[in-house]
Design a protein around this motif. Sequence first.
Motif, mmCIF file in Angstrom:
data_model
loop_
_atom_site.group_PDB
_atom_site.id
_atom_site.type_symbol
_atom_site.label_atom_id
_atom_site.label_comp_id
_atom_site.label_asym_id
_atom_site.label_seq_id
_atom_site.Cartn_x
_atom_site.Cartn_y
_atom_site.Cartn_z
ATOM 1 N N MET A 42 -13.722 9.409 13.021
ATOM 2 C CA MET A 42 -12.513 9.566 12.222
ATOM 3 C C MET A 42 -11.839 8.204 12.048
ATOM 4 O O MET A 42 -12.259 7.204 12.641
ATOM 5 N N THR A 43 -10.813 8.174 11.240
ATOM 6 C CA THR A 43 -10.157 6.913 10.900
ATOM 7 C C THR A 43 -8.694 6.975 11.280
ATOM 8 O O THR A 43 -7.990 7.905 10.886
ATOM 9 N N PHE A 44 -8.236 5.979 12.034
ATOM 10 C CA PHE A 44 -6.852 5.965 12.501
ATOM 11 C C PHE A 44 -6.096 4.758 11.967
ATOM 12 O O PHE A 44 -6.690 3.755 11.552
ATOM 13 N N THR A 45 -4.777 4.896 11.999
ATOM 14 C CA THR A 45 -3.862 3.820 11.637
ATOM 15 C C THR A 45 -2.973 3.524 12.849
ATOM 16 O O THR A 45 -2.946 4.298 13.813
ATOM 17 N N PRO A 46 -2.214 2.436 12.816
ATOM 18 C CA PRO A 46 -1.364 2.106 13.969
ATOM 19 C C PRO A 46 -0.283 3.130 14.290
ATOM 20 O O PRO A 46 0.192 3.193 15.421
ATOM 21 N N ASP A 47 0.124 3.933 13.293
ATOM 22 C CA ASP A 47 1.183 4.921 13.547
ATOM 23 C C ASP A 47 0.701 6.363 13.414
ATOM 24 O O ASP A 47 1.500 7.297 13.432
ATOM 25 N N GLY A 48 -0.604 6.563 13.259
ATOM 26 C CA GLY A 48 -1.131 7.915 13.184
ATOM 27 C C GLY A 48 -0.863 8.634 11.885
ATOM 28 O O GLY A 48 -0.944 9.858 11.808
ATOM 29 N N LYS A 49 -0.557 7.882 10.823
ATOM 30 C CA LYS A 49 -0.311 8.466 9.501
ATOM 31 C C LYS A 49 -1.218 7.788 8.485
ATOM 32 O O LYS A 49 -1.546 6.608 8.636
ATOM 33 N N PRO A 50 -1.609 8.494 7.430
ATOM 34 C CA PRO A 50 -2.597 7.941 6.486
ATOM 35 C C PRO A 50 -2.033 6.857 5.579
ATOM 36 O O PRO A 50 -0.824 6.606 5.542
ATOM 37 N N PHE A 51 -2.929 6.234 4.841
ATOM 38 C CA PHE A 51 -2.571 5.256 3.814
ATOM 39 C C PHE A 51 -2.830 5.887 2.451
ATOM 40 O O PHE A 51 -3.979 6.117 2.065
ATOM 41 N N CYS A 52 -1.773 6.154 1.717
ATOM 42 C CA CYS A 52 -1.890 6.793 0.409
ATOM 43 C C CYS A 52 -0.967 6.097 -0.586
ATOM 44 O O CYS A 52 0.256 6.157 -0.442
ATOM 45 N N GLY A 53 -1.558 5.451 -1.574
ATOM 46 C CA GLY A 53 -0.746 4.802 -2.588
ATOM 47 C C GLY A 53 -1.305 3.459 -2.997
ATOM 48 O O GLY A 53 -2.423 3.080 -2.611
ATOM 49 N N PRO A 54 -0.544 2.711 -3.804
ATOM 50 C CA PRO A 54 -1.038 1.439 -4.318
ATOM 51 C C PRO A 54 -1.141 0.365 -3.250
ATOM 52 O O PRO A 54 -0.362 0.336 -2.295
ATOM 53 N N ASP A 55 -2.105 -0.518 -3.430
ATOM 54 C CA ASP A 55 -2.246 -1.669 -2.554
ATOM 55 C C ASP A 55 -1.093 -2.636 -2.783
ATOM 56 O O ASP A 55 -0.542 -2.724 -3.886
ATOM 57 N N ALA A 56 -0.745 -3.382 -1.748
ATOM 58 C CA ALA A 56 0.391 -4.308 -1.833
ATOM 59 C C ALA A 56 0.082 -5.531 -2.687
ATOM 60 O O ALA A 56 1.001 -6.158 -3.226
ATOM 61 N N GLU A 57 -1.202 -5.883 -2.828
ATOM 62 C CA GLU A 57 -1.551 -7.153 -3.454
ATOM 63 C C GLU A 57 -2.371 -7.027 -4.724
ATOM 64 O O GLU A 57 -2.266 -7.880 -5.612
ATOM 65 N N ILE A 58 -3.198 -6.006 -4.828
ATOM 66 C CA ILE A 58 -4.131 -5.891 -5.944
ATOM 67 C C ILE A 58 -3.670 -4.787 -6.888
ATOM 68 O O ILE A 58 -3.681 -3.609 -6.545
#
Length: 420
Positions: free
Chosen positions: A325-341
């Motif tokens: 599975m895939t985790f993040t530092p706060d246990g919540k997903p990444f959904c939305g636009p990238d900050a740079e691209i």
Amino acid sequence: MSSTQAPGADVLVIGGGVAGASTAMQLALRGQRVVVLERSLLGSGSTGRAAGLLGQLRSTRAATRMLVEGLEVVRDLEGRTGTQIFVQTGSLRIAADADRAAEIADHVHMGREAGLAIEHLTRERVAQLLPYMRTDDLLDACYCPTDGHLQPAELLAAYVRVAREHGVEFRTRSPVDEVYVTAGRVQGVRAAGQDYFAPIVINATGPWSYLTAAKAQTRLASAAIGHYYLTTQPQAEIPVDRYSPAVRDRANRIYTRPEVGGLIVGIYESEPQGYDMETLGDDFEMSELRAARTELRVALLLDAAGRRFPWINERTPMHITHGIMTFTPDGKPFCGPDAEIAGLFHCAAFCGHGIVQSPAIGQIMAQLVLDGTSRYDVSEIEADRYADFPELADRAAVKARCHAAYGSYYGAVARTDRQS
């Protein structure tokens, strides 16, 4: 770039699991031309190794709303496809000490505030519902009758069917080798020797998500973590009804649910096993992961399961599932636009909840891509929320934080925690 070009698309989705397929379906329902590129077969990543438990109450109203309203999407899919996807078993949380009992009390209070039908149950009632589970040590328990589980294969098949009916093209055996970026804007990708161009590219590659981000010249603070669960074979002397409630025993770090006459028991260990996906090779298939009963992590799973279900031991007929599975530092997903691209979106790192979050996440992603905003509160899951954290530019630091998030899912008592 190669002069060879695939037919035009409005959106390219990289990844054919439930997150990518749900997003593709919702975009197609709004008239978009979508191509989904999958490195292997559809659902062959984390989706194919998931247990699919659905506990609607979460740590925030926004997260709870996503799951409650996501069930409306599932009901619609069931009607469209004539397939049962949601199995409503209800779910139990149990407490065998005073701190856990206080945690249960908070859980019931917050669940009722959220409009869910959650009630305390006596030890005797729990024993009636789950005669195959040890209950003599319980001090309290709570029950939510509207919880249950989503069947991962059926859910993915429904997304794919409806998506195809609305023009989505799924291309399997098409690993993405390069993401084309010019002047800070995504242009398309190269996959399996073929160029695909589109103004929007969505990274829904699960454990590979941080590698996909790197191909687009950006970063994603996600980490791949091993996860184990067992599935017992049906036994006449241990009848497990298909609609037996799911159980979360946080003190023993386990969750359970029924499965074709047997019982699934999974564990969130305190010190998880990490993976560097780049070292696994281009031909890696998650279905090939095996776990021997002599392995330490399997031994930990069997020990924890046996404390709550004494009939489970190393001799019990069962199958061990080992996934990533895939985790993040706060246990919540990444959904939305990238900050740079510009034009690059992320839809990944669901921290073990991708199956149950995917119905609402598909809607959210379609809204963010086409409208630039969502009717949901997405502040906690924004893909760019770690853009200004220089300490997370280091992969070792990212992995350490993600491993800590995984390890804290179960085990520690948190009076306001509603994860699971």
